[in-house]
Design an enzyme around this catalytic site. Structure first.
Site, PDB file in Angstrom:
ATOM      1  CB  SER A 190      -0.957  -0.017   1.189  1.00  0.00           C
ATOM      2  OG  SER A 190      -0.268  -0.230   2.394  1.00  0.00           O
ATOM      3  CG  PHE A 202       9.141  13.628   9.171  1.00  0.00           C
ATOM      4  CD1 PHE A 202       8.157  14.535   9.521  1.00  0.00           C
ATOM      5  CD2 PHE A 202       8.769  12.438   8.567  1.00  0.00           C
ATOM      6  CE1 PHE A 202       6.823  14.243   9.289  1.00  0.00           C
ATOM      7  CE2 PHE A 202       7.440  12.147   8.330  1.00  0.00           C
ATOM      8  CZ  PHE A 202       6.467  13.052   8.692  1.00  0.00           C
ATOM      9  CG  HIS A 230       1.297   1.964   4.602  1.00  0.00           C
ATOM     10  ND1 HIS A 230       0.117   2.077   3.888  1.00  0.00           N
ATOM     11  CD2 HIS A 230       1.570   3.212   5.054  1.00  0.00           C
ATOM     12  CE1 HIS A 230      -0.308   3.334   3.920  1.00  0.00           C
ATOM     13  NE2 HIS A 230       0.565   4.041   4.614  1.00  0.00           N
ATOM     14  CD  GLU A 285       0.676   7.772   4.971  1.00  0.00           C
ATOM     15  OE1 GLU A 285       0.475   6.688   5.548  1.00  0.00           O
ATOM     16  OE2 GLU A 285       1.105   8.781   5.549  1.00  0.00           O
ATOM     17  CG  ASP A 324       0.154  14.927  16.189  1.00  0.00           C
ATOM     18  OD1 ASP A 324       0.052  14.324  17.277  1.00  0.00           O
ATOM     19  OD2 ASP A 324       0.881  14.554  15.261  1.00  0.00           O
TER      20      ASP A 324
END
Ligand code: FAD
Length: 278
Positions: free
Chosen positions: A7, A207, A257, A9, A100
């Site tokens: 998958s 990040f 993913h 994103e 968040d």
């Protein structure tokens, strides 16, 4: 050809050029026959409208697509309305999250945790949606303890989540142990590892600090030593992430993913090395 489910994103593009570019990236990645693609929401100020548009574009390509849907600050009425919009758009899969809190934001809304959202979606729509939730092999940064975070994950599974996608990680053992701990609680929810290709060291280090993914010292030092040498960063990143995926595959993970960052090349290169999708 492997049976490992893939998958991908994406985040919703903000400009017409971004929309065109993402359409091209998607076309390239469809060659890998993903089980579904997902589109983030909220991160970087994106709106649910942008997420829905991107999801509809993927569905129109004939590929299953899931909006990420966060409940922070939402009311039951607003979630109900959004679920109706998803149903009207033919969406069958949702990535259900707490999200968040934006800085300066005052209220929490009517949903405190992702488990509340999962329970609400199930209560409102039964088995209409396949619900994905987030998992944190290295612990969510705001969790009180690893045990508390494990219980928080268990609450999402018990509330009705079908499958989980992890935060990305570079420590295989953290994933393996997390899955073991979940199984010891009698929970058999498939936990798909989230894979972050390494293409840019500054961005990755920044990040990772923010989302609580540990970049091991040996990877951090190597990346720093490459400076601006993008080719070396990418070659090293490809080796490291392919090795991680090999270990995960050998451990019998249900799928991979990929956090594509709306780029095709790094994900394609890793999958090619793994012999997937060809
Ligand atoms: P929760 O599962 O609710 O957990 C949040 C915190 O609360 C954790 O520390 C947990 O331990 C704690 N907790 C949960 N239940 C309880 C309880 N009953 N009692 C006490 N503590 C509890 N963010 C975005 O903004 N947009 C996105 O599109 C997005 N996509 C993501 C996709 C994936 C696969 C992942 C892994 C993360 C994503 N995120 C996204 C980030 C996510 O929104 C943040 O990590 C957020 O802080 C937590 O969301 P959650 O759904 O994991 O929350």
């Amino acid at each position: 050809m492997s049976t490992l489910a893939l998958s991908f994103e994406f985040f919703p593009p903000k400009t017409p050029e971004g929309v065109d570019k993402l359409a091209a990236v998607r076309r390239e990645l469809y060659a890998l026959k993903p089980e579904f693609c997902s589109v983030t929401y909220g991160a970087g100020g994106t709106t649910q409208g942008g997420t829905l548009q991107a999801v509809q574009a993927i569905l129109a390509d004939g590929v299953d697509a899931a909006p990420h849907f966060s409940c922070i600050g939402a009311t039951q009425a607003s979630v109900r309305e959004q679920l109706q919009a998803f149903i009207a758009a033919g969406i069958k899969r949702i990535v259900a999250l707490r999200g968040d809190l934006p800085s300066g934001y005052g209220g929490l809304g009517e949903f405190r945790y992702a488990s509340d959202l999962v329970a609400f979606i199930r209560a409102e729509t039964g088995s209409r949606f396949h619900i994905e939730v987030a998992a944190y092999p290295e612990m969510h940064p705001q969790a009180a303890s690893p045990q508390a975070d494990l219980q928080a994950f268990a609450a999402k599974a018990r509330a009705g989540a079908d499958t989980a996608i992890t935060q990305y990680f570079f420590n295989f053992d953290a994933y393996a142990r997390f899955v073991d701990d979940v199984r010891k609680l009698g929970i058999d929810t498939p936990i798909v590892p989230g894979i972050m290709p390494i293409t840019n060291s500054t961005q990755l280090l920044r990040f990772s600090d923010a989302c609580g993914a540990e970049v091991p010292r040996w990877i951090r030092l190597r990346l720093q030593s490459f400076g601006d040498d993008r080719a070396s960063i990418q070659a090293f990143g490809l080796d490291v992430i392919t090795d991680l995926c090999e270990r995960l595959r050998a451990a019998g993970v249900p799928g991979l993913h990929f956090y594509t960052m709306n780029q095709a090349a790094a994900t394609q290169a890793i999958c090619a090395r793994l012999g997937l999708g060809s």
